[in-house]
Design a protein around this motif. Sequence first.
Motif, PDB file in Angstrom:
ATOM      1  N   SER A  58       0.834  -1.202   0.000  1.00  0.00           N
ATOM      2  CA  SER A  58       0.000   0.000   0.000  1.00  0.00           C
ATOM      3  C   SER A  58       0.870   1.253   0.000  1.00  0.00           C
ATOM      4  O   SER A  58       0.423   2.326  -0.418  1.00  0.00           O
ATOM      5  CB  SER A  58      -0.923   0.016   1.222  1.00  0.00           C
ATOM      6  N   VAL A  59       2.117   1.114   0.473  1.00  0.00           N
ATOM      7  CA  VAL A  59       3.071   2.226   0.492  1.00  0.00           C
ATOM      8  C   VAL A  59       4.005   2.149  -0.706  1.00  0.00           C
ATOM      9  O   VAL A  59       4.241   3.140  -1.406  1.00  0.00           O
ATOM     10  CB  VAL A  59       3.888   2.223   1.801  1.00  0.00           C
ATOM     11  N   VAL A  60       4.534   0.949  -0.949  1.00  0.00           N
ATOM     12  CA  VAL A  60       5.476   0.711  -2.050  1.00  0.00           C
ATOM     13  C   VAL A  60       4.912  -0.430  -2.892  1.00  0.00           C
ATOM     14  O   VAL A  60       5.049  -1.596  -2.536  1.00  0.00           O
ATOM     15  CB  VAL A  60       6.881   0.336  -1.510  1.00  0.00           C
ATOM     16  N   PRO A  61       4.235  -0.139  -4.002  1.00  0.00           N
ATOM     17  CA  PRO A  61       3.597  -1.203  -4.781  1.00  0.00           C
ATOM     18  C   PRO A  61       4.544  -2.318  -5.208  1.00  0.00           C
ATOM     19  O   PRO A  61       4.118  -3.457  -5.372  1.00  0.00           O
ATOM     20  CB  PRO A  61       3.040  -0.449  -5.996  1.00  0.00           C
ATOM     21  N   GLY A  62       5.825  -2.001  -5.348  1.00  0.00           N
ATOM     22  CA  GLY A  62       6.778  -3.011  -5.778  1.00  0.00           C
ATOM     23  C   GLY A  62       7.423  -3.787  -4.645  1.00  0.00           C
ATOM     24  O   GLY A  62       8.367  -4.556  -4.880  1.00  0.00           O
ATOM     25  N   ALA A  63       6.926  -3.646  -3.418  1.00  0.00           N
ATOM     26  CA  ALA A  63       7.514  -4.351  -2.277  1.00  0.00           C
ATOM     27  C   ALA A  63       7.429  -5.863  -2.468  1.00  0.00           C
ATOM     28  O   ALA A  63       6.459  -6.385  -3.035  1.00  0.00           O
ATOM     29  CB  ALA A  63       6.812  -3.942  -0.989  1.00  0.00           C
ATOM     30  N   ARG A  64       8.454  -6.549  -1.960  1.00  0.00           N
ATOM     31  CA  ARG A  64       8.514  -8.011  -2.050  1.00  0.00           C
ATOM     32  C   ARG A  64       8.381  -8.614  -0.651  1.00  0.00           C
ATOM     33  O   ARG A  64       9.000  -8.123   0.297  1.00  0.00           O
ATOM     34  CB  ARG A  64       9.837  -8.454  -2.677  1.00  0.00           C
ATOM     35  N   VAL A  65       7.589  -9.679  -0.556  1.00  0.00           N
ATOM     36  CA  VAL A  65       7.335 -10.299   0.743  1.00  0.00           C
ATOM     37  C   VAL A  65       7.415 -11.815   0.593  1.00  0.00           C
ATOM     38  O   VAL A  65       6.810 -12.389  -0.326  1.00  0.00           O
ATOM     39  CB  VAL A  65       5.945  -9.912   1.294  1.00  0.00           C
ATOM     40  N   VAL A  66       8.157 -12.439   1.507  1.00  0.00           N
ATOM     41  CA  VAL A  66       8.183 -13.896   1.603  1.00  0.00           C
ATOM     42  C   VAL A  66       7.627 -14.285   2.962  1.00  0.00           C
ATOM     43  O   VAL A  66       8.128 -13.837   4.001  1.00  0.00           O
ATOM     44  CB  VAL A  66       9.610 -14.461   1.441  1.00  0.00           C
ATOM     45  N   ARG A  82       6.044  -8.651  -5.473  1.00  0.00           N
ATOM     46  CA  ARG A  82       6.134 -10.111  -5.511  1.00  0.00           C
ATOM     47  C   ARG A  82       5.875 -10.646  -4.111  1.00  0.00           C
ATOM     48  O   ARG A  82       6.365 -10.111  -3.118  1.00  0.00           O
ATOM     49  CB  ARG A  82       7.513 -10.561  -6.002  1.00  0.00           C
ATOM     50  N   THR A  83       5.109 -11.724  -4.045  1.00  0.00           N
ATOM     51  CA  THR A  83       4.773 -12.347  -2.774  1.00  0.00           C
ATOM     52  C   THR A  83       4.937 -13.852  -2.931  1.00  0.00           C
ATOM     53  O   THR A  83       4.476 -14.432  -3.913  1.00  0.00           O
ATOM     54  CB  THR A  83       3.328 -12.032  -2.359  1.00  0.00           C
ATOM     55  N   ALA A  84       5.607 -14.478  -1.964  1.00  0.00           N
ATOM     56  CA  ALA A  84       5.837 -15.918  -2.028  1.00  0.00           C
ATOM     57  C   ALA A  84       5.634 -16.531  -0.653  1.00  0.00           C
ATOM     58  O   ALA A  84       5.632 -15.834   0.363  1.00  0.00           O
ATOM     59  CB  ALA A  84       7.253 -16.209  -2.536  1.00  0.00           C
ATOM     60  N   TYR A  85       5.454 -17.845  -0.630  1.00  0.00           N
ATOM     61  CA  TYR A  85       5.243 -18.577   0.615  1.00  0.00           C
ATOM     62  C   TYR A  85       6.202 -19.755   0.672  1.00  0.00           C
ATOM     63  O   TYR A  85       6.347 -20.501  -0.304  1.00  0.00           O
ATOM     64  CB  TYR A  85       3.796 -19.077   0.707  1.00  0.00           C
ATOM     65  N   LEU A  86       6.858 -19.930   1.833  1.00  0.00           N
ATOM     66  CA  LEU A  86       7.746 -21.066   2.046  1.00  0.00           C
ATOM     67  C   LEU A  86       7.182 -21.971   3.130  1.00  0.00           C
ATOM     68  O   LEU A  86       6.842 -21.499   4.222  1.00  0.00           O
ATOM     69  CB  LEU A  86       9.136 -20.597   2.488  1.00  0.00           C
ATOM     70  N   ASP A  87       7.090 -23.243   2.846  1.00  0.00           N
ATOM     71  CA  ASP A  87       6.734 -24.241   3.848  1.00  0.00           C
ATOM     72  C   ASP A  87       8.042 -24.673   4.506  1.00  0.00           C
ATOM     73  O   ASP A  87       8.736 -25.569   4.033  1.00  0.00           O
ATOM     74  CB  ASP A  87       6.032 -25.430   3.183  1.00  0.00           C
ATOM     75  N   ALA A  88       8.405 -23.993   5.586  1.00  0.00           N
ATOM     76  CA  ALA A  88       9.691 -24.250   6.231  1.00  0.00           C
ATOM     77  C   ALA A  88       9.570 -23.970   7.721  1.00  0.00           C
ATOM     78  O   ALA A  88       8.712 -23.207   8.167  1.00  0.00           O
ATOM     79  CB  ALA A  88      10.792 -23.382   5.619  1.00  0.00           C
ATOM     80  N   ASP A  89      10.461 -24.592   8.480  1.00  0.00           N
ATOM     81  CA  ASP A  89      10.440 -24.508   9.940  1.00  0.00           C
ATOM     82  C   ASP A  89      11.423 -23.453  10.422  1.00  0.00           C
ATOM     83  O   ASP A  89      12.562 -23.392   9.942  1.00  0.00           O
ATOM     84  CB  ASP A  89      10.822 -25.883  10.518  1.00  0.00           C
ATOM     85  N   LEU A  90      11.009 -22.639  11.385  1.00  0.00           N
ATOM     86  CA  LEU A  90      11.893 -21.643  11.979  1.00  0.00           C
ATOM     87  C   LEU A  90      13.200 -22.253  12.464  1.00  0.00           C
ATOM     88  O   LEU A  90      14.251 -21.605  12.434  1.00  0.00           O
ATOM     89  CB  LEU A  90      11.172 -20.950  13.142  1.00  0.00           C
ATOM     90  N   ARG A  91      13.151 -23.502  12.893  1.00  0.00           N
ATOM     91  CA  ARG A  91      14.346 -24.155  13.418  1.00  0.00           C
ATOM     92  C   ARG A  91      15.339 -24.547  12.327  1.00  0.00           C
ATOM     93  O   ARG A  91      16.396 -25.106  12.622  1.00  0.00           O
ATOM     94  CB  ARG A  91      13.948 -25.394  14.224  1.00  0.00           C
ATOM     95  N   ASP A  92      15.009 -24.261  11.084  1.00  0.00           N
ATOM     96  CA  ASP A  92      15.897 -24.569   9.955  1.00  0.00           C
ATOM     97  C   ASP A  92      16.163 -23.289   9.170  1.00  0.00           C
ATOM     98  O   ASP A  92      15.700 -23.127   8.046  1.00  0.00           O
ATOM     99  CB  ASP A  92      15.241 -25.627   9.067  1.00  0.00           C
ATOM    100  N   PRO A  93      16.910 -22.345   9.766  1.00  0.00           N
ATOM    101  CA  PRO A  93      17.111 -21.055   9.095  1.00  0.00           C
ATOM    102  C   PRO A  93      17.833 -21.158   7.761  1.00  0.00           C
ATOM    103  O   PRO A  93      17.599 -20.337   6.871  1.00  0.00           O
ATOM    104  CB  PRO A  93      17.925 -20.244  10.114  1.00  0.00           C
ATOM    105  N   ALA A  94      18.691 -22.158   7.590  1.00  0.00           N
ATOM    106  CA  ALA A  94      19.406 -22.298   6.320  1.00  0.00           C
ATOM    107  C   ALA A  94      18.427 -22.543   5.176  1.00  0.00           C
ATOM    108  O   ALA A  94      18.560 -21.966   4.089  1.00  0.00           O
ATOM    109  CB  ALA A  94      20.423 -23.425   6.407  1.00  0.00           C
TER     110      ALA A  94
END
Length: 293
Positions: free
Chosen positions: A98-106, A129-141
Amino acid sequence: MTDSGTAARIRDRIDTTRPHPARVYDALLGGRNHYPVDRAVTLKALERNPRGYLDVRHNRDFIRRAVLHLTREQGVHQFLDIGTGLPTSPNVHEIAQSVVPGARVVYVDHDPVVLAHARALLNGGPEGRTAYLDADLRDPATILAGARATLDMERPVALGLAAILHFVEDAAAYGIVAELVAALAPGSAVFLSHLTADLNPEQVLPGLKATGLDFTLRSREEFLRFFTDNGLAPVDPGVTPVHRWRPDGSWSGTALEPEDVEGQDALEVAARRGIGDVRDEDINLYGAVALKA
């Protein structure tokens, strides 16, 4: 794997016999993406802390204000939001774009119910761009590797860890944050909120115990370590209860008469109330935003 096969795999991961943090959170926000077991423990928690829903709703408003600050005042246009939870508008990408139309979010989460609803999170603006990761916080790599497909990690990124680290014990939590922050470019930021027993233990502890979920509550000093251990400088006003972090006067309240709520349970009533009648004794989460030099 086909879409139907993926959906079946996700369904197999959903346990509807035990409460789950993301679904309890959804119930407290007035959402519909939870099961009877989640609703039952949430109602029990509200019996012991009737205004406990304000913690969750003010945490969401803290996220809104933090993202607006980072986009408008710090010029950060990329976000890595870990522990996303179920879609609750406005989401991070809606606020940032809403502030920066080109903002990217994962978005990152490992809860199968969140995954099942992930498409609702992916409706970003046409320029962003917006994306979703199926990942666990305990696996930062794994998180960082997946984020690089959408985010330019050579440029500033805002790392969001809102109301998630209190589900991780000390032995792991500080190392996870250190690994994530180390991967961020100079000019990046971290926004973080966390449950504590510092503020109103007589209210928060009975309600949390009633959920049957495991929490690691941290003091102000323990919370601050997530920043100081990693060379991060909190912006004003520093570490505060979430409702005290740069309030912008947008809260509203709804007066309800007894006849307005007749026959409704505590969650149904809470969903109809605003958050403008908050008191200091209602809030049990610290929040802060910090920058990486």
